[in-house]
Design an enzyme around this catalytic site. Sequence first.
Site, mmCIF file in Angstrom:
data_model
loop_
_atom_site.group_PDB
_atom_site.id
_atom_site.type_symbol
_atom_site.label_atom_id
_atom_site.label_comp_id
_atom_site.label_asym_id
_atom_site.label_seq_id
_atom_site.Cartn_x
_atom_site.Cartn_y
_atom_site.Cartn_z
ATOM 1 N N ASP A 159 -0.955 -7.905 -2.463
ATOM 2 C CA ASP A 159 -0.215 -6.739 -2.923
ATOM 3 C C ASP A 159 0.525 -7.176 -4.178
ATOM 4 O O ASP A 159 1.518 -7.897 -4.103
ATOM 5 C CB ASP A 159 0.762 -6.293 -1.814
ATOM 6 C CG ASP A 159 1.746 -5.234 -2.289
ATOM 7 O OD1 ASP A 159 1.583 -4.714 -3.401
ATOM 8 O OD2 ASP A 159 2.695 -4.932 -1.516
ATOM 9 N N LYS A 175 3.990 -4.703 -13.760
ATOM 10 C CA LYS A 175 3.016 -3.705 -13.333
ATOM 11 C C LYS A 175 3.193 -2.376 -14.074
ATOM 12 O O LYS A 175 2.237 -1.643 -14.272
ATOM 13 C CB LYS A 175 3.204 -3.493 -11.838
ATOM 14 C CG LYS A 175 2.117 -2.724 -11.178
ATOM 15 C CD LYS A 175 2.235 -2.940 -9.705
ATOM 16 C CE LYS A 175 1.627 -1.866 -8.888
ATOM 17 N NZ LYS A 175 1.848 -2.088 -7.469
ATOM 18 N N GLU A 192 -3.077 1.290 -2.669
ATOM 19 C CA GLU A 192 -2.006 0.849 -1.764
ATOM 20 C C GLU A 192 -1.877 1.747 -0.529
ATOM 21 O O GLU A 192 -1.775 1.238 0.591
ATOM 22 C CB GLU A 192 -0.680 0.787 -2.531
ATOM 23 C CG GLU A 192 -0.644 -0.376 -3.500
ATOM 24 C CD GLU A 192 0.401 -0.236 -4.597
ATOM 25 O OE1 GLU A 192 1.215 0.701 -4.550
ATOM 26 O OE2 GLU A 192 0.393 -1.081 -5.505
ATOM 27 N N ASP A 217 5.899 6.258 -0.090
ATOM 28 C CA ASP A 217 6.198 4.887 -0.516
ATOM 29 C C ASP A 217 7.423 4.878 -1.432
ATOM 30 O O ASP A 217 7.358 5.296 -2.590
ATOM 31 C CB ASP A 217 4.963 4.332 -1.257
ATOM 32 C CG ASP A 217 5.137 2.884 -1.697
ATOM 33 O OD1 ASP A 217 6.268 2.367 -1.638
ATOM 34 O OD2 ASP A 217 4.138 2.274 -2.110
#
Length: 640
Positions: free
Chosen positions: A23, A97, A199, A221
């Site tokens: 991850d 990211k 994800e 999330d």
Amino acid sequence: MAKIGINIKQGKIELPKVIVGIDLGTTNSLIAYVPNSEKSDVCGVESIKREPRIIPVRGQGLVPSVVYFDEHGSPSVGHYAKSKIAQEPERTIFSVKRLLGKSYKDLADKADYVGYKIIDSDSTSEAMVKIEIDGKFYNPIELSFLILKEIKTQAEKELSVHIEQAVITVPAYFNDSQRQATRDAGKLAGLDVLRIINEPTAASIAYGIAEKKSGNVLVYDLGGGTFDVSILTLEEGVFEVLATHGNTYLGGDDLDRSIAEFWLKKHQLTSNQLSKTELQMLRMIAEEAKIYLSQDEIWGHAEAQFEQVFQCVNINLTLTLSVSELQNTVAPLIGETLKSVHKALSDAELKPDQIDEVVLVGGSTRYPGVMQALMPIFPHVFINNRINPDEVVALGAAIEADVLAGNRSDVLLLDVTPLSLGIETAGGLMDVLIPRNSKIPTRLAREYTTSVDGQVNLKVSVFQGERELVGENRKLGEFILKGIPAMPAWLPKIQIQFALNPDGILKVAAKELRSGVEQEVEIQPTYGLTDSQVEEMLLAGFQNAQSDIELRLNQETINEGNQMVYTAERFIEKNGQHLSAEEIAGSKQRIEDLRCLLNDKADRNSINKQIELLNDYTRPFAERVMDIAIGQALKGKTLD
Ligand code: AMP
């Protein structure tokens, strides 16, 4: 067509000891794997349990996704790097990211948010941003590579194994280039990226939802800095993303900020009265208060209170926060996330009662207000929050990796492409449209343009293989898109579409979108290829991965430099009348310097440096010309 797992089992490639799930997160990254057969005794029946586990990296599960470069340019990743964010912000890169696959244009309004220098390499280009530290340039792929390398090497030490293959997760909203960038970062780290998975899909797999075979899943999330909600539909054990929504700048940090603001207001202070360090400390106490009040045994008591004395602006403040004050303070933020939930539902054309599972991901879903807000919307479902929300994505990726390793017979095997398919782009680079291991049928389109003025034909060459330069790959065919109307370079919009049907036939179509000119060919990629040839090509790609990526990064910088020379020359040609003789000479000199570096095939850093010099020099002129143009346009309007 190959089946997932077959190449791995029967190939000549040496079997890696473990295949991991990674991850690669905005705030933290994690790595997990499924240890080999562990026997367990359930009610007297012996069964083999295949449970995923997080692999500790330097003794800890979470690795902060932060890279710090010391004054010699030597990088460190993780907790040590994180500790440098406040001390040396210009050398410490966090939230890599957020930069991945983004151009400067995408990030222009967010550049102030970070302490490091994001480079506007060429304001007209869609090229990925770069970060400059002490005259060296790094792109987000290299930074993600450093994070992956640290995770990989530390996990190898921890388990005493070689890690060569991985499944890496990305947000569901990542586009094709962001996925490709993630793949490249893995390749650079010496990882054969078997799959890039979403994800929310990974989180659903961790909860065993894939085994149900069908249904709709909503994944909520909420992390430290980002929020997203995804709606997936599951059919025959395969997930498809129906809708995603969210806010890449909303997370637990914002809850902390709102608590800090609540305290400032209560004490009749403004944030300007506090030093940066005091403000930072206040936010840290706010986070402490939030986590303290979020505990089950405290949350149930509305009057329960957090209390701490804090010395700031030379006075002692007693900071207090009750459960109900916390709820009221952060309610607007939680409300924002609910708006996204409803938006995603309407985009997916689903009603809340059509959702069969809700899954919570991200550290901030430990704030009980999240569950409390979701329960009335989904009263009919059990909200999955049993698995540690920080770990659930990595654990799901590890299970997927275990499936790809062929260790789980209960999971459906899908047809996949054994080798990547792509086209040749400037400098002989292979641009992959359909990565290997993609399940088929599949279809993907990408836009390209021309690099020469008045170009009316475009050759589309189709290749197969894992190398970064087409010269090393297998050519499948080519055709010429004829009759593009003559336009200046970089103006035509040429869409290339690859469609691979269930029989493995590849249809390649090219269309110039402004004029509608189009052309199409059909190719059978596996025709004439034996299994052992496929394996050889895979092996060559894997063995040369790191040098290949280096070549690719160099070529991309050269392409960017060429484009910069072209654009700057055209600019001077067209707008010479608005520039002084000295400005024209200065620009020409810098263009010439860049051209020399390109001709001499200079190293990437020198070319990048010169691109930046030229860009910095010409930017004020470009702005001036723009102002003149706007002024003229306005004048034109009033005259009308
Ligand atoms: P992540 O980015 O998923 O690691 O999430 C980090 C965020 O989770 C930070 O904003 C933390 O303050 C928040 N967080 C961690 N533990 C808790 C907790 N027990 N209650 C509320 N928020 C938490």
